[in-house]
Design a protein around this motif. Structure first.
Motif, PDB file in Angstrom:
ATOM      1  N   TYR A  79       0.792  -1.149   0.016  1.00 45.03           N
ATOM      2  CA  TYR A  79       0.075   0.043  -0.003  1.00 45.03           C
ATOM      3  C   TYR A  79       0.855   1.264   0.002  1.00 45.03           C
ATOM      4  CZ  TYR A  79      -3.585   3.451   1.636  1.00 45.03           C
ATOM      5  OH  TYR A  79      -4.299   4.685   1.668  1.00 45.03           O
ATOM      6  N   TYR A  80       1.734   1.250   0.756  1.00 43.43           N
ATOM      7  CA  TYR A  80       2.701   2.615   1.017  1.00 43.43           C
ATOM      8  C   TYR A  80       3.911   2.598  -0.089  1.00 43.43           C
ATOM      9  CZ  TYR A  80       0.617   3.187   5.170  1.00 43.43           C
ATOM     10  OH  TYR A  80      -0.514   3.459   6.367  1.00 43.43           O
ATOM     11  N   LEU A  81       3.789   1.581  -0.817  1.00 41.43           N
ATOM     12  CA  LEU A  81       4.759   1.648  -2.372  1.00 41.43           C
ATOM     13  C   LEU A  81       3.731   1.913  -3.411  1.00 41.43           C
ATOM     14  CD1 LEU A  81       7.061  -1.320  -1.684  1.00 41.43           C
ATOM     15  CD2 LEU A  81       7.396   1.261  -1.473  1.00 41.43           C
ATOM     16  N   ASP A  82       2.448   2.394  -3.333  1.00 41.46           N
ATOM     17  CA  ASP A  82       1.476   2.552  -4.421  1.00 41.46           C
ATOM     18  C   ASP A  82       1.173   1.566  -5.306  1.00 41.46           C
ATOM     19  OD1 ASP A  82       1.234   5.081  -3.701  1.00 41.46           O
ATOM     20  OD2 ASP A  82       2.020   5.930  -5.174  1.00 41.46           O
ATOM     21  N   ARG A  83       1.293   0.237  -4.692  1.00 38.10           N
ATOM     22  CA  ARG A  83       1.290  -1.107  -5.494  1.00 38.10           C
ATOM     23  C   ARG A  83      -0.273  -1.641  -5.064  1.00 38.10           C
ATOM     24  NH1 ARG A  83       7.098  -4.007  -5.003  1.00 38.10           N
ATOM     25  NH2 ARG A  83       6.046  -5.804  -5.713  1.00 38.10           N
ATOM     26  N   PHE A  84      -0.916  -0.812  -5.479  1.00 37.57           N
ATOM     27  CA  PHE A  84      -2.289  -1.111  -4.905  1.00 37.57           C
ATOM     28  C   PHE A  84      -3.047  -2.349  -5.190  1.00 37.57           C
ATOM     29  CE2 PHE A  84      -2.017   3.735  -4.913  1.00 37.57           C
ATOM     30  CZ  PHE A  84      -1.723   3.904  -3.619  1.00 37.57           C
ATOM     31  N   GLU A  85      -2.827  -2.854  -6.526  1.00 37.01           N
ATOM     32  CA  GLU A  85      -3.545  -3.940  -7.193  1.00 37.01           C
ATOM     33  C   GLU A  85      -2.875  -5.150  -6.418  1.00 37.01           C
ATOM     34  OE1 GLU A  85      -4.649  -5.830 -11.639  1.00 37.01           O
ATOM     35  OE2 GLU A  85      -3.294  -3.910 -11.308  1.00 37.01           O
ATOM     36  N   GLU A  86      -1.541  -5.147  -6.317  1.00 38.92           N
ATOM     37  CA  GLU A  86      -0.846  -6.322  -5.601  1.00 38.92           C
ATOM     38  C   GLU A  86      -1.316  -6.349  -4.161  1.00 38.92           C
ATOM     39  OE1 GLU A  86       3.294  -6.964  -6.817  1.00 38.92           O
ATOM     40  OE2 GLU A  86       2.992  -4.747  -7.463  1.00 38.92           O
ATOM     41  N   GLY A  87      -1.566  -5.066  -3.481  1.00 41.40           N
ATOM     42  CA  GLY A  87      -1.918  -5.248  -2.146  1.00 41.40           C
ATOM     43  C   GLY A  87      -3.356  -5.586  -2.010  1.00 41.40           C
ATOM     44  N   ALA A  88      -4.212  -5.342  -2.863  1.00 38.13           N
ATOM     45  CA  ALA A  88      -5.631  -5.824  -2.762  1.00 38.13           C
ATOM     46  C   ALA A  88      -5.619  -7.518  -3.023  1.00 38.13           C
ATOM     47  CB  ALA A  88      -6.253  -5.074  -4.035  1.00 38.13           C
ATOM     48  N   CYS A 146      -7.977  -4.150   1.859  1.00 40.25           N
ATOM     49  CA  CYS A 146      -8.384  -4.320   0.637  1.00 40.25           C
ATOM     50  C   CYS A 146      -9.197  -3.216   0.048  1.00 40.25           C
ATOM     51  CB  CYS A 146      -9.229  -5.759   0.552  1.00 40.25           C
ATOM     52  SG  CYS A 146      -9.828  -5.916  -1.010  1.00 40.25           S
ATOM     53  N   PHE A 147      -9.892  -2.727   0.750  1.00 39.24           N
ATOM     54  CA  PHE A 147     -10.940  -1.298   0.492  1.00 39.24           C
ATOM     55  C   PHE A 147      -9.885  -0.319   0.220  1.00 39.24           C
ATOM     56  CE2 PHE A 147     -12.945   2.653   1.584  1.00 39.24           C
ATOM     57  CZ  PHE A 147     -14.064   2.732   0.838  1.00 39.24           C
ATOM     58  N   LEU A 148      -9.092  -0.007   0.986  1.00 36.18           N
ATOM     59  CA  LEU A 148      -8.237   1.091   1.049  1.00 36.18           C
ATOM     60  C   LEU A 148      -7.374   1.003  -0.316  1.00 36.18           C
ATOM     61  CD1 LEU A 148      -7.044   1.186   4.726  1.00 36.18           C
ATOM     62  CD2 LEU A 148      -8.463   3.108   3.386  1.00 36.18           C
ATOM     63  N   CYS A 149      -6.845  -0.131  -0.562  1.00 42.70           N
ATOM     64  CA  CYS A 149      -6.122  -0.353  -1.878  1.00 42.70           C
ATOM     65  C   CYS A 149      -7.128   0.166  -3.244  1.00 42.70           C
ATOM     66  CB  CYS A 149      -5.693  -1.871  -1.978  1.00 42.70           C
ATOM     67  SG  CYS A 149      -4.262  -1.904  -0.788  1.00 42.70           S
ATOM     68  N   GLU A 150      -8.169  -0.813  -3.065  1.00 44.24           N
ATOM     69  CA  GLU A 150      -8.964  -0.787  -4.378  1.00 44.24           C
ATOM     70  C   GLU A 150      -9.671   0.915  -4.283  1.00 44.24           C
ATOM     71  OE1 GLU A 150     -10.026  -5.470  -4.826  1.00 44.24           O
ATOM     72  OE2 GLU A 150     -11.570  -4.172  -3.856  1.00 44.24           O
ATOM     73  N   ALA A 151      -9.979   1.269  -3.212  1.00 39.46           N
ATOM     74  CA  ALA A 151     -10.499   2.864  -3.298  1.00 39.46           C
ATOM     75  C   ALA A 151      -9.245   3.543  -4.014  1.00 39.46           C
ATOM     76  CB  ALA A 151     -10.648   3.348  -1.786  1.00 39.46           C
ATOM     77  N   GLN A 152      -8.122   3.402  -4.064  1.00 39.75           N
ATOM     78  CA  GLN A 152      -6.996   3.968  -4.616  1.00 39.75           C
ATOM     79  C   GLN A 152      -7.045   4.067  -6.341  1.00 39.75           C
ATOM     80  OE1 GLN A 152      -5.499   6.792  -3.482  1.00 39.75           O
ATOM     81  NE2 GLN A 152      -6.457   6.258  -1.523  1.00 39.75           N
ATOM     82  N   LEU A 153      -7.645   2.496  -6.521  1.00 40.39           N
ATOM     83  CA  LEU A 153      -7.433   2.056  -7.934  1.00 40.39           C
ATOM     84  C   LEU A 153      -8.885   2.551  -8.565  1.00 40.39           C
ATOM     85  CD1 LEU A 153      -6.279  -1.762  -7.290  1.00 40.39           C
ATOM     86  CD2 LEU A 153      -5.019   0.033  -8.415  1.00 40.39           C
ATOM     87  N   TYR A 154      -9.880   2.167  -7.866  1.00 42.87           N
ATOM     88  CA  TYR A 154     -11.197   2.613  -8.738  1.00 42.87           C
ATOM     89  C   TYR A 154     -12.135   3.449  -7.891  1.00 42.87           C
ATOM     90  CZ  TYR A 154      -9.702  -2.456  -9.299  1.00 42.87           C
ATOM     91  OH  TYR A 154      -9.086  -3.666  -9.731  1.00 42.87           O
ATOM     92  N   GLY A 155     -11.639   4.277  -6.879  1.00 41.14           N
ATOM     93  CA  GLY A 155     -12.716   4.991  -6.217  1.00 41.14           C
ATOM     94  C   GLY A 155     -13.266   4.459  -5.328  1.00 41.14           C
ATOM     95  N   ALA A 156     -13.794   5.248  -4.316  1.00 44.36           N
ATOM     96  CA  ALA A 156     -14.427   4.677  -2.971  1.00 44.36           C
ATOM     97  C   ALA A 156     -15.794   4.054  -3.463  1.00 44.36           C
ATOM     98  CB  ALA A 156     -14.602   5.815  -2.033  1.00 44.36           C
ATOM     99  N   SER A 157     -16.585   4.388  -4.388  1.00 42.93           N
ATOM    100  CA  SER A 157     -17.540   3.900  -4.515  1.00 42.93           C
ATOM    101  C   SER A 157     -17.483   2.353  -5.235  1.00 42.93           C
ATOM    102  CB  SER A 157     -18.373   4.759  -5.543  1.00 42.93           C
ATOM    103  OG  SER A 157     -19.048   6.030  -5.067  1.00 42.93           O
TER     104      SER A 157
END
Length: 258
Positions: free
Chosen positions: A118-127, A147-158
């Motif tokens: 998450y802190y390396l901006d590797r959100f897809e791998e984190g999720a 998982c939500f926090l990672c995917e919120a950065q990828l796709y938005g919170a909704s």
């Protein structure tokens, strides 16, 4: 289930289960890339690891059916956790990845790796990491939230909320409320107020997850208030909890003064 952290380390351990609670965004890590960079936090160094006892190794081998590679993987995980606490996020991922190479079965339990990603901006791998973990432990509230926090950065919170991982009922009131806030939407200020007079750990976790919630909504100023408060709380200042270290790592990554 994962082998408890108390079997992996001879150091003091948090007072809860194996999940993030027991241990624990937009820019890449600001920490040293090598494993011997300056230490941001005065924690145990990589030179001071207690050795895994023969009995512990035997327990792990009995659980996993593994041998020396399993023991080496556990040592790599421990190194990765220390590096993360010291602020070397990239180094921690290298150690966690090495643990997986040594013993691929470890990946199903490496929530620590997900936090670092998450802190390396590797959100897809984190999720992906957190989804694998929840598949192994379907009652893990915090891994669902991360998982939500990672995917919120990828796709938005909704969209992240639509994909939200449902887990069992958490026995901890603060985490039940945090889980519902992330899953359904809510007011982080109410979460903090509800536990402001509670136990030190509850106050810390309310502030931590209030700040993380604001970050998922791209409200950096409000996130800062609560993340800094979590670090400056009695629990954040004194606890050996992995998530207390995470709060400090978070603030340093964002260049927020403590």
């Amino acid at each position: 289930m994962a082998v408890p952290w108390s079997l992996i380390s001879n150091t003091s351990t948090p007072d809860s289960h194996h999940s993030l609670f027991s241990s624990p965004s937009f820019s890449t890590s600001t920490f040293p890339k090598n494993h011997h960079g300056s230490h941001l936090f005065p924690t145990t160094t990589t030179r001071n690891f207690p050795k895994i006892s023969t009995s512990v190794s035997g327990i792990w081998d009995a659980v996993t059916g593994g041998g020396g590679s399993s023991r080496e993987a556990l040592i790599a995980i421990r190194r990765g956790m220390v590096l993360f606490r010291q602020g070397d996020v990239s180094g921690s991922v290298s150690e966690f990845d090495n643990a997986i190479k040594l013993d691929p079965r470890q990946k199903a339990y490496l929530w620590q790796r997900g936090l670092s990603l998450y802190y390396l901006d590797r959100f897809e791998e984190g999720a992906e990491q957190f989804r694998i973990d929840v598949a192994q432990n379907p009652n893990d509230t915090e891994e669902s939230i991360w998982c939500f926090l990672c995917e919120a950065q990828l796709y938005g919170a909704s969209e992240a909320r639509r994909r939200f991982l449902q887990v069992g009922r958490d026995p901890r009131p603060v985490m039940r409320e945090a889980y519902n806030m992330f899953k359904d939407g809510g007011d982080p200020e109410k979460l903090v107020a509800a536990f402001s007079q509670g136990r030190e750990g509850e106050n810390f976790y309310a502030s931590l997850y209030a700040g993380l919630y604001y970050e998922s909504q791209n409200e950096a100023d409000k996130a800062k208030v609560h993340l800094v408060a979590s670090c400056q709380s009695p629990y954040g200042l004194r606890s050996d909890d992995y998530m207390a270290s995470l709060a400090k790592v978070h603030c340093v990554c964002r260049k927020w003064e403590l």
